[in-house]
Motif scaffolding. Structure first.
Motif, PDB file in Angstrom:
ATOM      1  N   PHE A  27       0.864  -1.183   0.000  1.00  0.00           N
ATOM      2  CA  PHE A  27       0.000   0.000   0.000  1.00  0.00           C
ATOM      3  C   PHE A  27       0.899   1.232   0.000  1.00  0.00           C
ATOM      4  O   PHE A  27       0.647   2.208  -0.696  1.00  0.00           O
ATOM      5  N   GLU A  28       1.965   1.163   0.790  1.00  0.00           N
ATOM      6  CA  GLU A  28       3.030   2.157   0.766  1.00  0.00           C
ATOM      7  C   GLU A  28       4.353   1.413   0.707  1.00  0.00           C
ATOM      8  O   GLU A  28       4.427   0.232   1.058  1.00  0.00           O
ATOM      9  N   LEU A  29       5.390   2.091   0.245  1.00  0.00           N
ATOM     10  CA  LEU A  29       6.713   1.469   0.199  1.00  0.00           C
ATOM     11  C   LEU A  29       7.217   1.222   1.613  1.00  0.00           C
ATOM     12  O   LEU A  29       7.012   2.052   2.498  1.00  0.00           O
ATOM     13  N   ALA A  43      16.083  -5.129  -4.115  1.00  0.00           N
ATOM     14  CA  ALA A  43      14.847  -5.249  -3.340  1.00  0.00           C
ATOM     15  C   ALA A  43      13.998  -3.993  -3.474  1.00  0.00           C
ATOM     16  O   ALA A  43      12.772  -4.068  -3.623  1.00  0.00           O
ATOM     17  N   ARG A  44      14.641  -2.831  -3.446  1.00  0.00           N
ATOM     18  CA  ARG A  44      13.898  -1.568  -3.548  1.00  0.00           C
ATOM     19  C   ARG A  44      13.245  -1.432  -4.916  1.00  0.00           C
ATOM     20  O   ARG A  44      12.144  -0.898  -5.045  1.00  0.00           O
ATOM     21  N   GLN A  45      13.909  -1.935  -5.939  1.00  0.00           N
ATOM     22  CA  GLN A  45      13.312  -1.886  -7.268  1.00  0.00           C
ATOM     23  C   GLN A  45      12.049  -2.755  -7.303  1.00  0.00           C
ATOM     24  O   GLN A  45      11.032  -2.363  -7.870  1.00  0.00           O
ATOM     25  N   GLY A  50       6.071  -3.356  -6.679  1.00  0.00           N
ATOM     26  CA  GLY A  50       4.938  -3.768  -5.851  1.00  0.00           C
ATOM     27  C   GLY A  50       4.000  -2.611  -5.554  1.00  0.00           C
ATOM     28  O   GLY A  50       2.767  -2.755  -5.633  1.00  0.00           O
ATOM     29  N   PHE A  51       4.565  -1.447  -5.220  1.00  0.00           N
ATOM     30  CA  PHE A  51       3.758  -0.249  -4.944  1.00  0.00           C
ATOM     31  C   PHE A  51       2.942   0.136  -6.176  1.00  0.00           C
ATOM     32  O   PHE A  51       1.742   0.411  -6.084  1.00  0.00           O
ATOM     33  N   ARG A  52       3.587   0.140  -7.335  1.00  0.00           N
ATOM     34  CA  ARG A  52       2.884   0.502  -8.565  1.00  0.00           C
ATOM     35  C   ARG A  52       1.805  -0.526  -8.915  1.00  0.00           C
ATOM     36  O   ARG A  52       0.701  -0.165  -9.319  1.00  0.00           O
ATOM     37  N   THR A 183       7.789   9.297  -3.310  1.00  0.00           N
ATOM     38  CA  THR A 183       8.023   8.894  -1.920  1.00  0.00           C
ATOM     39  C   THR A 183       7.460   7.521  -1.598  1.00  0.00           C
ATOM     40  O   THR A 183       7.753   6.960  -0.538  1.00  0.00           O
ATOM     41  N   GLY A 184       6.615   7.000  -2.479  1.00  0.00           N
ATOM     42  CA  GLY A 184       6.003   5.699  -2.225  1.00  0.00           C
ATOM     43  C   GLY A 184       4.984   5.751  -1.108  1.00  0.00           C
ATOM     44  O   GLY A 184       4.853   4.814  -0.325  1.00  0.00           O
ATOM     45  N   THR A 185       4.259   6.860  -1.032  1.00  0.00           N
ATOM     46  CA  THR A 185       3.270   7.047   0.025  1.00  0.00           C
ATOM     47  C   THR A 185       1.915   7.430  -0.577  1.00  0.00           C
ATOM     48  O   THR A 185       1.816   7.764  -1.752  1.00  0.00           O
ATOM     49  N   VAL A 186       0.898   7.371   0.290  1.00  0.00           N
ATOM     50  CA  VAL A 186      -0.439   7.804  -0.077  1.00  0.00           C
ATOM     51  C   VAL A 186      -0.811   8.930   0.864  1.00  0.00           C
ATOM     52  O   VAL A 186      -0.752   8.781   2.087  1.00  0.00           O
ATOM     53  N   LYS A 187      -1.175  10.069   0.282  1.00  0.00           N
ATOM     54  CA  LYS A 187      -1.534  11.244   1.080  1.00  0.00           C
ATOM     55  C   LYS A 187      -2.784  10.936   1.890  1.00  0.00           C
ATOM     56  O   LYS A 187      -3.778  10.422   1.361  1.00  0.00           O
TER      57      LYS A 187
END
Length: 189
Positions: A27-29, A43-45, A50-52, A183-187
C-alpha cells in the motif's frame, strides 16, 4: 429476518475486503534500507514495482479488467496474469527454483494477492543478501544471470503497470490521485 441476513452478509464481506486490503503488502513502500548493497537496491526496485502494481490494480472493476483499447491489445486482466507470471520468475530465482509453467487458474483477486506476495517474498530475500549473483533465473537446464531479472521481468512488469493505469483511466476509473510515486506514500485525508 431477510434484511438482517443481507446486512450481516454485507458487513462480513466489507470487513473481509477491508482486512484483505490492509494485509496486502505495498500500500506504501517499506522503509528504505540504511545500507546500499546490491541486495537492498534490487529489493527496492521490486518494492517500487509492488507499490505501482498495488495501486494500478486497486479497485479495478469487471469493466476495467475486460478493457482493451483495440482488438490487438491484451485486456487489463490478461496483463495482470502476465505480471503474475513475471513475478513468479523473479521469486523463483530468489528461491533458486526452476520455472515450470503452472496450469492453475486464478481469479483477479487471487492473481493480485499472489503477485504482491511473490514480489514481497523476493524483495525480502534480496534485501538480506550480500551476493545476489546466486539468484539466477532457471529454465530447465538453462541458467540466466540475475541481471536479466532487472531488464526482463522487473522492468517489463513496471511497464505493464503503466498500461493498466492508462487503461483504467480510459475505462473511467483512474488510480488514486493521492499517490506519491516519488516517496512511495499515499496522502492522508
Amino acid at each position: 429476518m431477510k434484511t438482517l441476513s443481507v446486512l450481516l452478509l454485507y458487513l462480513t464481506t466489507t470487513i473481509m475486503i477491508s482486512q484483505t486490503k490492509t494485509n496486502l503488502p505495498y500500500f506504501e513502500l517499506p522503509e528504505a534500507s540504511k545500507n546500499f548493497t546490491a541486495g537492498t537496491v534490487a529489493a527496492r526496485q521490486i518494492d517500487a514495482l509492488g507499490f505501482r502494481f498495488y495501486h494500478a490494480t486497486d479497485g479495478l472493476t469487471q469493466q476495467d479488467l475486460e478493457f482493451k483499447p483495440d482488438d490487438d491489445a491484451k485486456t487489463s486482466n490478461e496483463t495482470i496474469k502476465h505480471i503474475y507470471e513475471l513475478s513468479k520468475i523473479v521469486l523463483n530465482s530468489t528461491l533458486k527454483q526452476d520455472n515450470i509453467k503452472s496450469q492453475t487458474v486464478l481469479d483477479f483477486n487471487q492473481l493480485r494477492t499472489q503477485t504482491l506476495l511473490n514480489l514481497k517474498q523476493a524483495a525480502d530475500i534480496l534485501r538480506s543478501s550480500n551476493d545476489i549473483s546466486q539468484y539466477v533465473i532457471i529454465f530447465g537446464d538453462n541458467t540466466i544471470p540475475f541481471w536479466n531479472n532487472i531488464n526482463g521481468p522487473i522492468s517489463d512488469s513496471i511497464w505493464h503497470c503503466g498500461q493498466i493505469a492508462s487503461f483504467r483511466r480510459m475505462s473511467g476509473n483512474p488510480i488514486n490521485p493521492k499517490l506519491n510515486h516519488f516517496t512511495g506514500t499515499v496522502k492522508k485525508d
